[in-house]
Design a protein around this motif. Structure first.
Motif, PDB file in Angstrom:
ATOM      1  N   ALA A  85       0.958  -1.369   0.101  1.00  0.00           N
ATOM      2  CA  ALA A  85      -0.214  -0.087  -0.146  1.00  0.00           C
ATOM      3  C   ALA A  85       0.972   1.383   0.059  1.00  0.00           C
ATOM      4  O   ALA A  85       0.615   2.206  -0.692  1.00  0.00           O
ATOM      5  N   ILE A  86       2.014   1.414   0.869  1.00  0.00           N
ATOM      6  CA  ILE A  86       3.026   2.332   0.736  1.00  0.00           C
ATOM      7  C   ILE A  86       3.234   2.508  -0.542  1.00  0.00           C
ATOM      8  O   ILE A  86       3.396   3.954  -1.027  1.00  0.00           O
ATOM      9  N   VAL A  87       3.940   1.519  -1.185  1.00  0.00           N
ATOM     10  CA  VAL A  87       4.424   1.859  -2.537  1.00  0.00           C
ATOM     11  C   VAL A  87       3.586   2.175  -3.835  1.00  0.00           C
ATOM     12  O   VAL A  87       3.807   2.952  -4.267  1.00  0.00           O
ATOM     13  N   GLU A  88       2.408   1.491  -3.363  1.00  0.00           N
ATOM     14  CA  GLU A  88       1.421   2.101  -4.552  1.00  0.00           C
ATOM     15  C   GLU A  88       0.863   3.453  -4.218  1.00  0.00           C
ATOM     16  O   GLU A  88       0.529   4.146  -5.471  1.00  0.00           O
ATOM     17  N   ARG A  89       0.996   4.068  -3.054  1.00  0.00           N
ATOM     18  CA  ARG A  89       0.288   5.257  -2.996  1.00  0.00           C
ATOM     19  C   ARG A  89       1.670   6.309  -2.908  1.00  0.00           C
ATOM     20  O   ARG A  89       1.257   7.666  -3.372  1.00  0.00           O
ATOM     21  N   PHE A  90       2.736   5.882  -2.634  1.00  0.00           N
ATOM     22  CA  PHE A  90       3.705   6.942  -2.280  1.00  0.00           C
ATOM     23  C   PHE A  90       5.024   6.981  -3.206  1.00  0.00           C
ATOM     24  O   PHE A  90       5.880   7.509  -3.104  1.00  0.00           O
ATOM     25  N   SER A  91       4.909   6.104  -4.124  1.00  0.00           N
ATOM     26  CA  SER A  91       6.125   5.882  -5.037  1.00  0.00           C
ATOM     27  C   SER A  91       5.527   5.844  -6.589  1.00  0.00           C
ATOM     28  O   SER A  91       4.673   5.009  -6.990  1.00  0.00           O
ATOM     29  N   ILE A  92       6.231   6.382  -7.409  1.00  0.00           N
ATOM     30  CA  ILE A  92       6.163   6.421  -8.862  1.00  0.00           C
ATOM     31  C   ILE A  92       7.223   5.451  -9.496  1.00  0.00           C
ATOM     32  O   ILE A  92       8.297   5.452  -9.376  1.00  0.00           O
ATOM     33  N   ILE A  93       6.424   4.256 -10.258  1.00  0.00           N
ATOM     34  CA  ILE A  93       7.293   3.404 -10.730  1.00  0.00           C
ATOM     35  C   ILE A  93       7.625   3.716 -12.290  1.00  0.00           C
ATOM     36  O   ILE A  93       6.403   3.972 -13.133  1.00  0.00           O
ATOM     37  N   HIS A  94       8.764   3.734 -12.738  1.00  0.00           N
ATOM     38  CA  HIS A  94       8.848   4.200 -13.856  1.00  0.00           C
ATOM     39  C   HIS A  94       9.198   2.970 -14.809  1.00  0.00           C
ATOM     40  O   HIS A  94       9.797   2.097 -14.691  1.00  0.00           O
ATOM     41  N   ARG A  95       8.532   3.001 -15.924  1.00  0.00           N
ATOM     42  CA  ARG A  95       8.381   1.770 -16.774  1.00  0.00           C
ATOM     43  C   ARG A  95       9.134   2.346 -18.343  1.00  0.00           C
ATOM     44  O   ARG A  95       8.389   3.212 -18.967  1.00  0.00           O
ATOM     45  N   ASP A  96       9.870   1.501 -18.704  1.00  0.00           N
ATOM     46  CA  ASP A  96      10.543   2.044 -20.132  1.00  0.00           C
ATOM     47  C   ASP A  96       9.834   1.146 -21.031  1.00  0.00           C
ATOM     48  O   ASP A  96       9.092   0.179 -20.963  1.00  0.00           O
TER      49      ASP A  96
END
Length: 96
Positions: A85-96
């Motif tokens: 939940a923390i990662v989903e809410r507070f981290s932007i995952i960059h996908r190439d």
């Protein structure tokens, strides 16, 4: 994303174990548990998330995540649920 979730799950688990040891004499009772966790987690989470979380943010977030977990996924371990939940809410995952 999976690596970050795993890292934060490990941080949460270690913090939970430390909290248990710190409060073993009181039978684990700690009405301020979220603040205790936040104090330990804030420096560990710093730099790992896109959006920084203060101690106050974390102390407010953890009890809400527990209520959410109990309602949505009671079978999921707390540390894994909170980390995801923390990662989903507070981290932007960059996908190439």
């Amino acid at each position: 994303m999976d690596n970050l979730v795993a890292t934060i799950t490990e941080l949460l688990t270690a913090t939970g174990e430390a909290h248990h040891q710190a409060f073993i004499s009181s039978g684990g009772e700690d009405p301020e548990w979220a603040r205790w966790y936040a104090t330990k987690l804030e420096p560990e989470l710093s730099g790992k998330l896109t959006a920084p979380l203060s101690r106050e943010d974390i102390a407010c977030l953890l009890p809400l995540l527990e209520k959410e977990r109990v309602l949505k996924e009671p079978q999921t371990g707390w540390a894994q649920y909170y980390a995801r939940a923390i990662v989903e809410r507070f981290s932007i995952i960059h996908r190439d």
